[in-house]
Design an enzyme around this catalytic site. Structure first.
Site, PDB file in Angstrom:
ATOM      1  N   PHE A   9      -1.406   8.173   4.494  1.00 17.47           N
ATOM      2  CA  PHE A   9      -2.140   8.763   5.620  1.00 17.47           C
ATOM      3  C   PHE A   9      -3.438   9.434   5.157  1.00 17.47           C
ATOM      4  O   PHE A   9      -3.779  10.550   5.588  1.00 17.47           O
ATOM      5  CB  PHE A   9      -1.275   9.798   6.363  1.00 17.47           C
ATOM      6  CG  PHE A   9      -0.177   9.223   7.226  1.00 17.47           C
ATOM      7  CD1 PHE A   9      -0.040   7.869   7.437  1.00 17.47           C
ATOM      8  CD2 PHE A   9       0.728  10.081   7.843  1.00 17.47           C
ATOM      9  CE1 PHE A   9       0.978   7.360   8.235  1.00 17.47           C
ATOM     10  CE2 PHE A   9       1.754   9.582   8.645  1.00 17.47           C
ATOM     11  CZ  PHE A   9       1.886   8.227   8.837  1.00 17.47           C
ATOM     12  N   ASN A  42       6.358  -1.427  11.285  1.00 23.61           N
ATOM     13  CA  ASN A  42       5.523  -0.979  10.181  1.00 23.61           C
ATOM     14  C   ASN A  42       5.825  -1.838   8.956  1.00 23.61           C
ATOM     15  O   ASN A  42       6.475  -2.877   9.048  1.00 23.61           O
ATOM     16  CB  ASN A  42       5.800   0.504   9.899  1.00 23.61           C
ATOM     17  CG  ASN A  42       4.567   1.253   9.431  1.00 23.61           C
ATOM     18  OD1 ASN A  42       3.837   0.769   8.574  1.00 23.61           O
ATOM     19  ND2 ASN A  42       4.344   2.440   9.977  1.00 23.61           N
ATOM     20  N   LYS A  52       6.152   3.719  16.894  1.00 24.00           N
ATOM     21  CA  LYS A  52       6.105   2.673  15.867  1.00 24.00           C
ATOM     22  C   LYS A  52       7.253   2.869  14.897  1.00 24.00           C
ATOM     23  O   LYS A  52       7.403   3.938  14.301  1.00 24.00           O
ATOM     24  CB  LYS A  52       4.774   2.703  15.123  1.00 24.00           C
ATOM     25  CG  LYS A  52       4.594   1.511  14.179  1.00 24.00           C
ATOM     26  CD  LYS A  52       3.158   1.371  13.721  1.00 24.00           C
ATOM     27  CE  LYS A  52       2.960   0.093  12.911  1.00 24.00           C
ATOM     28  NZ  LYS A  52       1.552  -0.130  12.554  1.00 24.00           N
ATOM     29  N   ASN A  66       0.842  -1.200   0.000  1.00 22.92           N
ATOM     30  CA  ASN A  66       0.000   0.000   0.000  1.00 22.92           C
ATOM     31  C   ASN A  66       0.872   1.243   0.000  1.00 22.92           C
ATOM     32  O   ASN A  66       1.981   1.247   0.522  1.00 22.92           O
ATOM     33  CB  ASN A  66      -0.942  -0.008   1.212  1.00 22.92           C
ATOM     34  CG  ASN A  66      -0.346   0.676   2.436  1.00 22.92           C
ATOM     35  OD1 ASN A  66      -0.379   1.907   2.542  1.00 22.92           O
ATOM     36  ND2 ASN A  66       0.234  -0.109   3.340  1.00 22.92           N
ATOM     37  N   SER A  70       5.972   5.126   8.519  1.00 22.98           N
ATOM     38  CA  SER A  70       5.313   4.842   7.245  1.00 22.98           C
ATOM     39  C   SER A  70       6.232   5.264   6.100  1.00 22.98           C
ATOM     40  O   SER A  70       6.806   6.357   6.120  1.00 22.98           O
ATOM     41  CB  SER A  70       3.993   5.615   7.131  1.00 22.98           C
ATOM     42  OG  SER A  70       3.486   5.514   5.810  1.00 22.98           O
ATOM     43  N   ASN A 117       5.174   5.981   3.189  1.00 23.40           N
ATOM     44  CA  ASN A 117       4.326   6.610   2.186  1.00 23.40           C
ATOM     45  C   ASN A 117       4.102   8.100   2.383  1.00 23.40           C
ATOM     46  O   ASN A 117       3.327   8.716   1.660  1.00 23.40           O
ATOM     47  CB  ASN A 117       2.975   5.882   2.132  1.00 23.40           C
ATOM     48  CG  ASN A 117       3.145   4.413   1.816  1.00 23.40           C
ATOM     49  OD1 ASN A 117       3.923   4.061   0.929  1.00 23.40           O
ATOM     50  ND2 ASN A 117       2.437   3.557   2.543  1.00 23.40           N
ATOM     51  N   THR A 118       4.750   8.698   3.375  1.00 24.65           N
ATOM     52  CA  THR A 118       4.749  10.144   3.560  1.00 24.65           C
ATOM     53  C   THR A 118       6.187  10.624   3.422  1.00 24.65           C
ATOM     54  O   THR A 118       7.067  10.166   4.145  1.00 24.65           O
ATOM     55  CB  THR A 118       4.184  10.529   4.945  1.00 24.65           C
ATOM     56  OG1 THR A 118       2.806  10.160   5.009  1.00 24.65           O
ATOM     57  CG2 THR A 118       4.311  12.025   5.177  1.00 24.65           C
TER      58      THR A 118
END
Length: 342
Positions: free
Chosen positions: A112, A243, A214, A108, A172, A174-175
């Site tokens: 966020f 993560n 995390k 994915n 994450s 993805n940011t």
């Protein structure tokens, strides 16, 4: 059994569409049916909290806290919602979620996507759920990394009285630049500010809410040691490992393996468990580890505890196995030795 019937239909849909349909169904079930109860097991003490069993829901499945009551019917010992940001944001363009069924993985790059912290707060206030609730907080994509702490503090202020514990997500992939916060100086500044605010909020509200961090599975051993040192130095209450991964070593040649984003599910199990083991060795029981990453059966959950975790979270395994996975993991870990409790 019901999930075995529904799964072919869900897997015939785009992954994110199936996710949205599942959340909507859980939302409806939560509103129409009686409140759910945790699967019975021996309680576990961690972070000053009594968890009814060791198995929880990882953040990401219910970002906005829209289906808490429905998810509670799965029997989790605790539920974590989020990641939430101060302001609403749409996330990355679709498609941004891909199943890799051959290896029981998911990629994915959601980014966020969420309705903002105020919407989450309203949803939590409306829920019937009275169990252990973790709230996972992050930064908006357009907040400069130098100002990231301001976003985390804004979220912490708003969720503090509603959460059993609060998770700080700096891992994450993805940011943009988010994982930079795992760097030694950046992490030191962030944790210092969060700990100071936690103490202020505890005084203000007369209630201490634990903080967890995390982290990613894609860390060198020296980085894990540095993070563990920072956790101890700032008296952070727990750590979630891990993560999703940016590595593709376990999915070479698999359809969608070339897609950008974080890889979860079975392919991340070994790397995630290795980080748990290193944290356990470095921290020596000073704070509890919540393990997340690739648990698809009871043996996987037990392996996380054997590596040094106190609690275990599920996410991708639920997509492939359904809600029956929760009870399987609870029963598999119910008689784990007290030696790993913290």
């Amino acid at each position: 059994m019901l999930y075995d019937i529904a799964r072919p239909l869900l897997f015939s849909l785009d992954a994110e569409t199936a996710h949205e349909l599942s959340l909507a169904s859980l939302n409806l079930a939560g509103r129409l049916l009686p409140a759910g109860k945790p699967v019975t097991a021996e309680p576990v003490q961690a972070m000053g909290i009594t968890f009814p069993n060791r198995i929880g829901l990882a953040a990401g499945l219910d970002k906005n806290g829209e289906a808490i009551d429905g998810l509670a019917r799965f029997g989790f010992g605790f539920i974590e919602i989020g990641t939430i940001t101060p302001r609403p944001q749409p996330g990355n363009p679709r498609p941004r979620m891909f199943r890799l069924p051959e290896v029981r993985g998911i990629i994915n790059r959601m980014g966020f996507n969420n309705h903002g912290v105020d919407a989450l707060v309203a949803n939590v206030k409306a829920t019937k759920f009275r169990g252990i609730l973790g709230i996972n907080i992050g930064k908006n994509f357009d907040t400069p990394i130098e100002q990231a702490a301001d976003d985390y503090l804004a979220c912490l202020d708003k969720v503090y009285t509603l959460a059993s514990y609060v998770t700080v997500n700096i891992s994450s992939p993805n940011t943009k630049n988010l994982r930079q916060l795992q760097g030694e100086s950046e992490l030191d500044d962030l944790l210092g500010r969060l700990k100071a605010r936690q103490e202020q909020l505890a005084d203000r509200h007369g209630r201490y809410v634990p903080l967890t961090l995390k982290i990613a599975p894609d860390l060198e051993p020296a980085q894990v040691i540095n993070i563990a040192d920072a956790l101890r130095r700032h008296r952070i209450d727990g750590v979630i490992a891990t993560n999703t991964t940016i590595s593709r070593d376990k999915v070479q040649g698999v359809r969608y393996a070339e897609q950008q984003g974080g890889l979860s599910g079975a392919p991340v199990f070994e790397a995630s468990t290795a980080v748990v083991a290193q944290l356990a060795q470095t921290l020596a029981g000073e704070l509890p580890i919540i393990a997340a990453g690739g648990v698809l059966d009871g043996r996987g959950a037990q392996a996380k505890l054997d590596a040094g975790a106190t609690l275990v979270q599920l996410y991708s395994g639920l997509i492939y196995r359904g809600p029956g996975l929760v009870a399987e993991c609870v029963h598999a870990t119910a008689d784990h030795s007290d030696s790993h409790r913290a």
